[in-house]
Design a protein around this motif. Sequence first.
Motif, mmCIF file in Angstrom:
data_model
loop_
_atom_site.group_PDB
_atom_site.id
_atom_site.type_symbol
_atom_site.label_atom_id
_atom_site.label_comp_id
_atom_site.label_asym_id
_atom_site.label_seq_id
_atom_site.Cartn_x
_atom_site.Cartn_y
_atom_site.Cartn_z
ATOM 1 N N GLN A 222 0.816 -1.212 0.000
ATOM 2 C CA GLN A 222 0.000 0.000 0.000
ATOM 3 C C GLN A 222 0.852 1.266 0.000
ATOM 4 O O GLN A 222 0.342 2.343 -0.285
ATOM 5 C CB GLN A 222 -0.953 0.008 1.202
ATOM 6 C CG GLN A 222 -2.049 -1.041 1.096
ATOM 7 C CD GLN A 222 -2.939 -1.027 2.307
ATOM 8 O OE1 GLN A 222 -2.551 -1.503 3.379
ATOM 9 N NE2 GLN A 222 -4.126 -0.469 2.163
ATOM 10 N N VAL A 223 2.126 1.135 0.325
ATOM 11 C CA VAL A 223 3.045 2.273 0.217
ATOM 12 C C VAL A 223 4.095 2.000 -0.854
ATOM 13 O O VAL A 223 5.162 2.610 -0.875
ATOM 14 C CB VAL A 223 3.697 2.649 1.572
ATOM 15 C CG1 VAL A 223 2.652 3.209 2.524
ATOM 16 C CG2 VAL A 223 4.449 1.485 2.189
ATOM 17 N N GLY A 224 3.790 1.050 -1.756
ATOM 18 C CA GLY A 224 4.625 0.816 -2.921
ATOM 19 C C GLY A 224 5.810 -0.105 -2.730
ATOM 20 O O GLY A 224 6.666 -0.191 -3.603
ATOM 21 N N ILE A 225 5.875 -0.827 -1.610
ATOM 22 C CA ILE A 225 6.997 -1.713 -1.333
ATOM 23 C C ILE A 225 6.515 -3.162 -1.389
ATOM 24 O O ILE A 225 5.628 -3.554 -0.623
ATOM 25 C CB ILE A 225 7.621 -1.427 0.053
ATOM 26 C CG1 ILE A 225 8.005 0.043 0.176
ATOM 27 C CG2 ILE A 225 8.807 -2.350 0.309
ATOM 28 C CD1 ILE A 225 9.055 0.521 -0.797
ATOM 29 N N LEU A 226 7.091 -3.954 -2.267
ATOM 30 C CA LEU A 226 6.651 -5.334 -2.449
ATOM 31 C C LEU A 226 7.346 -6.279 -1.469
ATOM 32 O O LEU A 226 8.095 -7.174 -1.845
ATOM 33 C CB LEU A 226 6.888 -5.774 -3.894
ATOM 34 C CG LEU A 226 5.989 -5.066 -4.910
ATOM 35 C CD1 LEU A 226 6.396 -5.425 -6.325
ATOM 36 C CD2 LEU A 226 4.533 -5.383 -4.664
ATOM 37 N N LYS A 227 7.084 -6.071 -0.199
ATOM 38 C CA LYS A 227 7.597 -6.908 0.882
ATOM 39 C C LYS A 227 6.414 -7.403 1.701
ATOM 40 O O LYS A 227 5.393 -6.716 1.832
ATOM 41 C CB LYS A 227 8.549 -6.123 1.796
ATOM 42 C CG LYS A 227 9.849 -5.733 1.142
ATOM 43 C CD LYS A 227 10.738 -6.936 0.961
ATOM 44 C CE LYS A 227 12.091 -6.537 0.435
ATOM 45 N NZ LYS A 227 12.920 -7.699 0.161
ATOM 46 N N ARG A 228 6.545 -8.564 2.300
ATOM 47 C CA ARG A 228 5.483 -9.158 3.120
ATOM 48 C C ARG A 228 5.563 -8.614 4.545
ATOM 49 O O ARG A 228 6.032 -9.279 5.462
ATOM 50 C CB ARG A 228 5.593 -10.675 3.098
ATOM 51 C CG ARG A 228 5.331 -11.246 1.725
ATOM 52 C CD ARG A 228 5.434 -12.740 1.702
ATOM 53 N NE ARG A 228 5.322 -13.207 0.326
ATOM 54 C CZ ARG A 228 5.634 -14.415 -0.069
ATOM 55 N NH1 ARG A 228 6.060 -15.310 0.814
ATOM 56 N NH2 ARG A 228 5.523 -14.753 -1.326
ATOM 57 N N ILE A 229 5.074 -7.394 4.696
ATOM 58 C CA ILE A 229 5.055 -6.713 5.993
ATOM 59 C C ILE A 229 3.692 -6.057 6.159
ATOM 60 O O ILE A 229 3.197 -5.407 5.244
ATOM 61 C CB ILE A 229 6.154 -5.636 6.092
ATOM 62 C CG1 ILE A 229 7.540 -6.246 5.881
ATOM 63 C CG2 ILE A 229 6.074 -4.909 7.431
ATOM 64 C CD1 ILE A 229 8.654 -5.222 5.788
ATOM 65 N N VAL A 230 3.111 -6.215 7.344
ATOM 66 C CA VAL A 230 1.842 -5.575 7.690
ATOM 67 C C VAL A 230 1.997 -4.972 9.077
ATOM 68 O O VAL A 230 2.562 -5.600 9.973
ATOM 69 C CB VAL A 230 0.686 -6.596 7.712
ATOM 70 C CG1 VAL A 230 -0.616 -5.937 8.132
ATOM 71 C CG2 VAL A 230 0.534 -7.282 6.375
ATOM 72 N N VAL A 231 1.489 -3.753 9.258
ATOM 73 C CA VAL A 231 1.431 -3.146 10.590
ATOM 74 C C VAL A 231 -0.033 -2.915 10.928
ATOM 75 O O VAL A 231 -0.832 -2.582 10.060
ATOM 76 C CB VAL A 231 2.240 -1.826 10.680
ATOM 77 C CG1 VAL A 231 3.707 -2.073 10.392
ATOM 78 C CG2 VAL A 231 1.702 -0.749 9.753
ATOM 79 N N ILE A 232 -0.388 -3.136 12.192
ATOM 80 C CA ILE A 232 -1.758 -2.888 12.643
ATOM 81 C C ILE A 232 -1.736 -2.283 14.041
ATOM 82 O O ILE A 232 -0.783 -2.453 14.794
ATOM 83 C CB ILE A 232 -2.647 -4.150 12.645
ATOM 84 C CG1 ILE A 232 -2.157 -5.174 13.666
ATOM 85 C CG2 ILE A 232 -2.724 -4.765 11.262
ATOM 86 C CD1 ILE A 232 -3.129 -6.305 13.909
#
Length: 103
Positions: A51-61
């Motif tokens: 969602q910020v243009g970085i193709l890495k498997r990271i999610v923040v919640i």
Amino acid sequence: MALRKIRIMGDPVLTKKCKPVKEMTPRIQELIEDMFETMYMEMGVGLAAPQVGILKRIVVIDTDGTPRVFINPEILEAADEQPGTESCLTQDGTTAIVTRPYY
């Protein structure tokens, strides 16, 4: 920390497959901090790296005042369903009823 530009639906990066994070680096840590800052500024409760243009498997919640980071998350089990109202930062704040697993 810096604010990142949120990609809006139609941006091709949102349809691409993300790569796993192989090691924690200062650059990945900076990305995570930027993602939290961006999510809070946009008044969201979750944000994925694409969602910020970085193709890495990271999610923040942060749904309850406790910031959480998921790196290379996997859904191992799901059961039952529950509907709920959700918004999406890439949909420019559109709200809809979405059915998700109960757990």
